[in-house]
Design a protein around this motif. Structure first.
Motif, PDB file in Angstrom:
ATOM      1  N   LEU A 133       0.832  -1.203   0.000  1.00  0.00           N
ATOM      2  CA  LEU A 133       0.000   0.000   0.000  1.00  0.00           C
ATOM      3  C   LEU A 133       0.867   1.253   0.000  1.00  0.00           C
ATOM      4  N   MET A 134       1.945   1.232   0.757  1.00  0.00           N
ATOM      5  CA  MET A 134       2.838   2.385   0.817  1.00  0.00           C
ATOM      6  C   MET A 134       3.499   2.629  -0.542  1.00  0.00           C
ATOM      7  N   LYS A 135       3.918   1.551  -1.211  1.00  0.00           N
ATOM      8  CA  LYS A 135       4.534   1.692  -2.533  1.00  0.00           C
ATOM      9  C   LYS A 135       3.557   2.314  -3.531  1.00  0.00           C
ATOM     10  N   ASN A 136       2.303   1.904  -3.458  1.00  0.00           N
ATOM     11  CA  ASN A 136       1.290   2.472  -4.361  1.00  0.00           C
ATOM     12  C   ASN A 136       1.098   3.963  -4.113  1.00  0.00           C
ATOM     13  N   LEU A 137       1.106   4.358  -2.835  1.00  0.00           N
ATOM     14  CA  LEU A 137       0.928   5.770  -2.492  1.00  0.00           C
ATOM     15  C   LEU A 137       2.142   6.584  -2.911  1.00  0.00           C
ATOM     16  N   ILE A 138       3.326   5.984  -2.807  1.00  0.00           N
ATOM     17  CA  ILE A 138       4.550   6.660  -3.250  1.00  0.00           C
ATOM     18  C   ILE A 138       4.503   6.865  -4.759  1.00  0.00           C
ATOM     19  N   ALA A 139       4.038   5.834  -5.474  1.00  0.00           N
ATOM     20  CA  ALA A 139       3.932   5.913  -6.939  1.00  0.00           C
ATOM     21  C   ALA A 139       2.973   7.016  -7.369  1.00  0.00           C
ATOM     22  N   GLN A 140       2.004   7.338  -6.511  1.00  0.00           N
ATOM     23  CA  GLN A 140       1.050   8.413  -6.818  1.00  0.00           C
ATOM     24  C   GLN A 140       1.641   9.793  -6.552  1.00  0.00           C
ATOM     25  N   THR A 192       3.915  12.835   4.660  1.00  0.00           N
ATOM     26  CA  THR A 192       2.867  13.240   5.610  1.00  0.00           C
ATOM     27  C   THR A 192       1.506  12.689   5.203  1.00  0.00           C
ATOM     28  N   LYS A 193       1.192  12.730   3.900  1.00  0.00           N
ATOM     29  CA  LYS A 193      -0.096  12.223   3.415  1.00  0.00           C
ATOM     30  C   LYS A 193      -0.151  10.700   3.487  1.00  0.00           C
ATOM     31  N   ILE A 194       0.982  10.068   3.173  1.00  0.00           N
ATOM     32  CA  ILE A 194       1.038   8.600   3.266  1.00  0.00           C
ATOM     33  C   ILE A 194       0.821   8.167   4.710  1.00  0.00           C
ATOM     34  N   ALA A 195       1.438   8.908   5.620  1.00  0.00           N
ATOM     35  CA  ALA A 195       1.294   8.597   7.048  1.00  0.00           C
ATOM     36  C   ALA A 195      -0.160   8.700   7.487  1.00  0.00           C
ATOM     37  N   GLU A 196      -0.857   9.707   7.007  1.00  0.00           N
ATOM     38  CA  GLU A 196      -2.278   9.878   7.359  1.00  0.00           C
ATOM     39  C   GLU A 196      -3.105   8.700   6.882  1.00  0.00           C
ATOM     40  N   GLN A 197      -2.868   8.273   5.654  1.00  0.00           N
ATOM     41  CA  GLN A 197      -3.674   7.183   5.087  1.00  0.00           C
ATOM     42  C   GLN A 197      -3.364   5.836   5.740  1.00  0.00           C
TER      43      GLN A 197
END
Length: 348
Positions: free
Chosen positions: A314-321, A326-331
């Motif tokens: 999930l983190m890799k997908n958010l990084i790819a976006q 900070t936003k990744i941490a929230e999600q």
């Protein structure tokens, strides 16, 4: 005889009378359940004893009975040997403190065979680590004939501990682990007997004792508490201090140390200030390497993910976006620092 000489003689006579009275009181107290003295007398007696020094920062002090507990395969024995090595040399583990001079150590190893111990402290069975001469390791002799006047191997072992304190000039004992000494230590009566003996040993022989203990199966998403120690109530009542090792979901090699009980200091290593370490073996010594102080919450398993790999994806997908930490941490419901550390561990 002059006035000052007469006074000096009277003072000496008074001191001798006080000393005689104290000896009588000591003899009388040995036959009593309670030792009763004026509070000021207790303080005067305590003044004559040295102030306890740190053996492992604020986690463990001299002449304390301390319990270190953790789940299996977390590294209790690794840290136990590392502490014994540090104390026998009088050299602190980097990132932590020690205030004592080198002390004789007896490490009672109920976990590893000699060959396993050799492997852990060598480079593939060569280039062996050299311990201090005052670091003694012991294994249980399971084939020994226990004399009839002893109630099993455990009682006979207690005698052996006392004997080695004097014979080897031992000041520190590490017992690895409690489960072996009392296989049913969860039962209150057995825990009580063992802890009473060890507590008595710290007072009688002025030794410092560290006992390693297992935790029953626990939920890795919950913070560590005293209730995670098997037989917790009895064990916690009789120990002076206790700390625990937790695993980390940020990285399989990370561990954190947290204080559970303390009497000689304030509660420093709490859930918001755990000591974060990494398990490393650069050459011939497997050990804990201090990294930083952090929050326990960052290292706990998040219940919304089935495992660490799912969260990483999930983190890799958010990084790819292109989302910032900070936003990744929230999600992901983590701290920004936790995301930063995990990205670094995964080279993302």
């Amino acid at each position: 005889m002059g006035k000052s000489a007469t006074k000096s003689f009277n003072d000496m006579l008074l001191d001798e009378m006080k000393s005689h009275q104290a000896k009588l009181e000591e003899k009388e107290n040995k036959d009593r359940c309670l030792i009763v003295k004026p509070a000021n007398n207790w303080i005067e007696d305590a003044k004559r004893r040295p102030i306890p020094n740190m053996l492992f920062s604020e986690f463990w002090y001299e002449r304390e009975l301390c319990i270190l507990f953790a789940d299996t395969n977390i590294g209790k024995s690794i840290l136990g040997v590392q502490l014994a090595d540090s104390i026998s040399r009088g050299i602190p583990i980097p990132g932590f403190k020690i205030e004592s001079e080198p002390k004789g150590v007896l490490y009672v190893d109920c976990e590893l065979s000699d060959k396993q111990f050799e492997n852990r402290y060598s480079d593939n069975y060569s280039s062996h680590y050299s311990f201090a001469d005052i670091f003694h390791r012991a294994e249980i002799n399971t084939e020994v004939d226990v004399p009839k006047n002893y109630n099993g191997l455990e009682d006979y072992l207690c005698l052996s501990l006392e004997r080695n304190i004097s014979e080897k000039n031992v000041e520190v004992i590490v017992i690895d682990n409690l489960t072996y000494l009392k296989s049913d230590n969860e039962r209150a009566k057995d825990a009580l007997v063992l802890m009473k003996f060890l507590k008595r040993l710290t007072k009688k022989s002025n030794v410092s004792i560290l006992v390693l203990a297992h935790t029953p199966k626990r939920d890795a998403s919950n913070p560590i508490t005293k209730n995670d120690l098997a037989g917790s109530k009895m064990l916690m009542n009789f120990c002076d201090s206790s700390f625990a090792i937790g695993g980390s979901t940020l990285d399989p090699s990370l561990r954190y140390l947290i204080q559970i009980k303390q009497r000689n200091t304030e509660h420093l290593y709490h859930a918001n200030n755990v000591a974060v370490c990494r398990l490393v073996k650069e050459t011939n010594f497997l050990c804990f390497q201090f990294i930083e102080f952090g929050s326990e919450q960052e290292h706990l398993r998040q219940s919304k993910y089935s495992d660490l790999s799912e969260r990483d994806e999930l983190m890799k997908n958010l990084i790819a976006q292109g989302l910032p930490n900070t936003k990744i941490a929230e999600q992901l419901e983590l701290s920004e620092g936790a995301i930063r550390k995990r990205r670094k561990a995964l080279s993302l």
